[in-house]
Design a protein around this motif. Structure first.
Motif, PDB file in Angstrom:
ATOM      1  N   ARG A   1       9.588   9.405   3.560  1.00  0.00           N
ATOM      2  CA  ARG A   1      10.587   8.361   3.816  1.00  0.00           C
ATOM      3  C   ARG A   1      10.802   8.131   5.309  1.00  0.00           C
ATOM      4  O   ARG A   1      11.400   7.135   5.707  1.00  0.00           O
ATOM      5  CB  ARG A   1      11.914   8.735   3.145  1.00  0.00           C
ATOM      6  CG  ARG A   1      11.870   8.640   1.621  1.00  0.00           C
ATOM      7  CD  ARG A   1      13.170   9.102   0.988  1.00  0.00           C
ATOM      8  NE  ARG A   1      13.147   8.927  -0.464  1.00  0.00           N
ATOM      9  CZ  ARG A   1      14.112   9.304  -1.283  1.00  0.00           C
ATOM     10  NH1 ARG A   1      15.198   9.908  -0.775  1.00  0.00           N
ATOM     11  NH2 ARG A   1      14.020   9.110  -2.590  1.00  0.00           N
ATOM     12  N   GLY A   2      10.316   9.063   6.124  1.00  0.00           N
ATOM     13  CA  GLY A   2      10.486   8.901   7.560  1.00  0.00           C
ATOM     14  C   GLY A   2       9.189   8.907   8.340  1.00  0.00           C
ATOM     15  O   GLY A   2       9.153   8.443   9.485  1.00  0.00           O
ATOM     16  N   TYR A   3       8.116   9.410   7.715  1.00  0.00           N
ATOM     17  CA  TYR A   3       6.851   9.550   8.435  1.00  0.00           C
ATOM     18  C   TYR A   3       5.692   9.167   7.528  1.00  0.00           C
ATOM     19  O   TYR A   3       5.793   9.212   6.297  1.00  0.00           O
ATOM     20  CB  TYR A   3       6.682  10.996   8.922  1.00  0.00           C
ATOM     21  CG  TYR A   3       7.805  11.449   9.825  1.00  0.00           C
ATOM     22  CD1 TYR A   3       7.848  11.072  11.163  1.00  0.00           C
ATOM     23  CD2 TYR A   3       8.855  12.219   9.312  1.00  0.00           C
ATOM     24  CE1 TYR A   3       8.894  11.467  11.983  1.00  0.00           C
ATOM     25  CE2 TYR A   3       9.912  12.612  10.124  1.00  0.00           C
ATOM     26  CZ  TYR A   3       9.918  12.226  11.461  1.00  0.00           C
ATOM     27  OH  TYR A   3      10.966  12.602  12.266  1.00  0.00           O
ATOM     28  N   ALA A   4       4.577   8.802   8.151  1.00  0.00           N
ATOM     29  CA  ALA A   4       3.371   8.446   7.405  1.00  0.00           C
ATOM     30  C   ALA A   4       2.822   9.671   6.688  1.00  0.00           C
ATOM     31  O   ALA A   4       3.020  10.800   7.143  1.00  0.00           O
ATOM     32  CB  ALA A   4       2.320   7.879   8.364  1.00  0.00           C
ATOM     33  N   PRO A   5       2.144   9.472   5.554  1.00  0.00           N
ATOM     34  CA  PRO A   5       1.622  10.610   4.792  1.00  0.00           C
ATOM     35  C   PRO A   5       0.771  11.572   5.612  1.00  0.00           C
ATOM     36  O   PRO A   5       0.905  12.794   5.475  1.00  0.00           O
ATOM     37  CB  PRO A   5       0.797   9.937   3.691  1.00  0.00           C
ATOM     38  CG  PRO A   5       1.490   8.630   3.476  1.00  0.00           C
ATOM     39  CD  PRO A   5       1.933   8.204   4.843  1.00  0.00           C
TER      40      PRO A   5
ATOM     41  N   SER B   1       0.408   5.537  13.799  1.00  0.00           N
ATOM     42  CA  SER B   1       0.944   5.348  15.150  1.00  0.00           C
ATOM     43  C   SER B   1       2.093   6.316  15.368  1.00  0.00           C
ATOM     44  O   SER B   1       2.695   6.821  14.410  1.00  0.00           O
ATOM     45  CB  SER B   1       1.430   3.909  15.333  1.00  0.00           C
ATOM     46  OG  SER B   1       2.398   3.570  14.348  1.00  0.00           O
ATOM     47  N   VAL B   2       2.407   6.565  16.610  1.00  0.00           N
ATOM     48  CA  VAL B   2       3.487   7.497  16.934  1.00  0.00           C
ATOM     49  C   VAL B   2       4.814   6.933  16.427  1.00  0.00           C
ATOM     50  O   VAL B   2       5.111   5.754  16.637  1.00  0.00           O
ATOM     51  CB  VAL B   2       3.568   7.723  18.456  1.00  0.00           C
ATOM     52  CG1 VAL B   2       4.720   8.659  18.801  1.00  0.00           C
ATOM     53  CG2 VAL B   2       2.250   8.284  18.973  1.00  0.00           C
ATOM     54  N   PRO B   3       5.613   7.727  15.716  1.00  0.00           N
ATOM     55  CA  PRO B   3       6.897   7.231  15.206  1.00  0.00           C
ATOM     56  C   PRO B   3       7.783   6.719  16.337  1.00  0.00           C
ATOM     57  O   PRO B   3       7.855   7.327  17.412  1.00  0.00           O
ATOM     58  CB  PRO B   3       7.512   8.470  14.541  1.00  0.00           C
ATOM     59  CG  PRO B   3       6.355   9.356  14.233  1.00  0.00           C
ATOM     60  CD  PRO B   3       5.366   9.130  15.325  1.00  0.00           C
ATOM     61  N   THR B   4       8.446   5.600  16.095  1.00  0.00           N
ATOM     62  CA  THR B   4       9.324   5.024  17.113  1.00  0.00           C
ATOM     63  C   THR B   4      10.638   5.783  17.238  1.00  0.00           C
ATOM     64  O   THR B   4      11.302   5.699  18.264  1.00  0.00           O
ATOM     65  CB  THR B   4       9.622   3.548  16.776  1.00  0.00           C
ATOM     66  OG1 THR B   4      10.182   3.467  15.451  1.00  0.00           O
ATOM     67  CG2 THR B   4       8.335   2.721  16.828  1.00  0.00           C
ATOM     68  N   ARG B   5      10.999   6.504  16.199  1.00  0.00           N
ATOM     69  CA  ARG B   5      12.214   7.318  16.252  1.00  0.00           C
ATOM     70  C   ARG B   5      12.034   8.555  15.387  1.00  0.00           C
ATOM     71  O   ARG B   5      11.205   8.583  14.475  1.00  0.00           O
ATOM     72  CB  ARG B   5      13.439   6.519  15.784  1.00  0.00           C
ATOM     73  CG  ARG B   5      13.425   6.158  14.311  1.00  0.00           C
ATOM     74  CD  ARG B   5      14.621   5.282  13.955  1.00  0.00           C
ATOM     75  NE  ARG B   5      14.678   4.981  12.532  1.00  0.00           N
ATOM     76  CZ  ARG B   5      15.279   5.752  11.630  1.00  0.00           C
ATOM     77  NH1 ARG B   5      15.895   6.863  12.028  1.00  0.00           N
ATOM     78  NH2 ARG B   5      15.293   5.418  10.354  1.00  0.00           N
TER      79      ARG B   5
ATOM     80  N   PRO C   1      13.887  13.744   7.111  1.00  0.00           N
ATOM     81  CA  PRO C   1      12.458  13.879   6.780  1.00  0.00           C
ATOM     82  C   PRO C   1      11.762  14.936   7.624  1.00  0.00           C
ATOM     83  O   PRO C   1      10.886  15.645   7.122  1.00  0.00           O
ATOM     84  CB  PRO C   1      11.895  12.477   7.069  1.00  0.00           C
ATOM     85  CG  PRO C   1      13.046  11.561   6.856  1.00  0.00           C
ATOM     86  CD  PRO C   1      14.230  12.331   7.378  1.00  0.00           C
ATOM     87  N   LEU C   2      12.144  15.070   8.895  1.00  0.00           N
ATOM     88  CA  LEU C   2      11.532  16.086   9.750  1.00  0.00           C
ATOM     89  C   LEU C   2      11.878  17.487   9.243  1.00  0.00           C
ATOM     90  O   LEU C   2      11.015  18.377   9.207  1.00  0.00           O
ATOM     91  CB  LEU C   2      12.015  15.924  11.189  1.00  0.00           C
ATOM     92  CG  LEU C   2      11.456  16.950  12.197  1.00  0.00           C
ATOM     93  CD1 LEU C   2       9.936  16.882  12.255  1.00  0.00           C
ATOM     94  CD2 LEU C   2      12.065  16.710  13.582  1.00  0.00           C
ATOM     95  N   LEU C   3      13.130  17.669   8.832  1.00  0.00           N
ATOM     96  CA  LEU C   3      13.545  18.951   8.274  1.00  0.00           C
ATOM     97  C   LEU C   3      12.785  19.241   6.981  1.00  0.00           C
ATOM     98  O   LEU C   3      12.380  20.385   6.723  1.00  0.00           O
ATOM     99  CB  LEU C   3      15.056  18.933   7.998  1.00  0.00           C
ATOM    100  CG  LEU C   3      15.680  20.237   7.477  1.00  0.00           C
ATOM    101  CD1 LEU C   3      15.483  21.365   8.486  1.00  0.00           C
ATOM    102  CD2 LEU C   3      17.167  20.035   7.179  1.00  0.00           C
TER     103      LEU C   3
END
Length: 308
Positions: A45-49, A221-225, A230-232
């Motif tokens: 939900r926050g990052y590409a697969p 591409s590098v996430p803009t934020r 999702p990172l956790l």
């Protein structure tokens, strides 16, 4: 959700450990791998697969590296061994992890968890072809048929697979197929290598991380934020679902044997389904749990060995 298939080095279980100890670790491993599908869904939900998979491997490799440092174990040596480990890393980590992450863009985590339970079925079918010493019995063949009937039930075949994302489901099933292909490859190429399970697994995850480190920048591409939740989820997926889970699995195999340790496979879809429904609010048709029970019954029958 087995992630490694490195040769196992027999380890004598400690007599000082209390009897229930392995059961607690068995339960913990079931929970960790069962919740992994929920964590994948939250991560995507926050990052590409590919980013989710790379992060998972980075955190998982870090845990294995720390364990190797504590136990003062070195990475295996030999170009041939590393070559085979690179293939194992692709089949057992890089490919299935990525496929599950992509599949959960379009299918529920509950369905992904149930698809994962088909690995023993694929393994049975493949072993008949690839492993001459693994002859099928009537019970195991029946289990194979029952298991795939359960898959059709989960997918709602009698309704024409309506409401089902075919691409996402195919990816999840392909990910489940990748595991037994990797296990058979390791069994044929790396058995008796002489290196410890921990050393081989650490090298395998390191190579899988390197593979994703090359692929990810090419397709994302590098996430803009930075998305904290999702990172956790990715960090937990890697550190717990890959790193700690592998260490727990290793200890279980050493203490109670591979047959008992592999029984965790039958608890994963149950926990994945409960987590998806309770935490993520995913819908559940009657055919999903019924089909899952049929799949697990068939998978259990495929593991029955001839006595004597």
């Amino acid at each position: 959700m087995t992630t490694t298939a490195a040769p196992r080095t027999p380890v004598r279980a400690s007599a000082r450990r209390p009897a229930p100890d392995w059961r607690l670790r068995f339960g913990a491993l079931s929970l960790i791998w069962g919740f992994s599908f929920l964590l994948i869904k939250v991560g995507t939900r926050g990052y590409a697969p590919f980013q989710v998979t790379l992060g998972r491997l980075v955190f998982g490799t870090a845990v294995l590296a720390a364990a190797m440092a504590v136990k003062r174990q070195r990475l295996p040596r030999g170009a041939r061994t590393w070559g085979h480990l690179a293939v194992a890393a692709f089949l057992l980590n890089a490919l299935p992890f990525s496929l599950f992450a992509y599949s959960e863009l379009t299918i529920p985590s509950t369905l992904a968890g149930i698809c994962n339970a088909t690995s023993p079925l694929w393994g049975m079918a493949l072993s008949v072809v690839a492993l001459s010493e693994d002859r099928p019995t009537r019970v195991r063949v029946a289990g194979l048929g029952i298991g795939f009937l359960g898959v059709l039930t989960v997918l709602g075949a009698w309704e024409g697979f309506s409401g089902l994302d075919a691409r996402g489901t195919a990816m999840a099933l392909l990910a489940s197929l990748s595991y037994p292909v990797g296990w058979i490859y390791v069994r044929r190429t790396l058995a008796g290598s002489g290196s410890s399970h921990l050393s081989m697994t650490g090298a395998q995850l390191l190579l899988a991380t390197a593979q994703l480190a090359v692929v990810t920048p090419l397709f994302t591409s590098v996430p803009t934020r930075i998305s904290p939740l999702p990172l956790l989820a990715v960090a937990a997926l890697g550190a717990l679902g890959t790193g700690v889970a592998v260490l727990i699995q290793y200890g279980l195999v050493a203490e109670v044997g591979p047959t008992t340790a592999q029984m965790v496979t039958y608890f994963i879809p149950v926990i994945a389904t409960a987590a998806g429904v309770a935490v993520l609010g995913e819908s559940l048709r009657w055919s999903t749990p019924v089909g899952a029970v049929v799949v697990l019954t068939g998978a259990a029958l495929t593991q029955v060995r001839r006595r004597g």
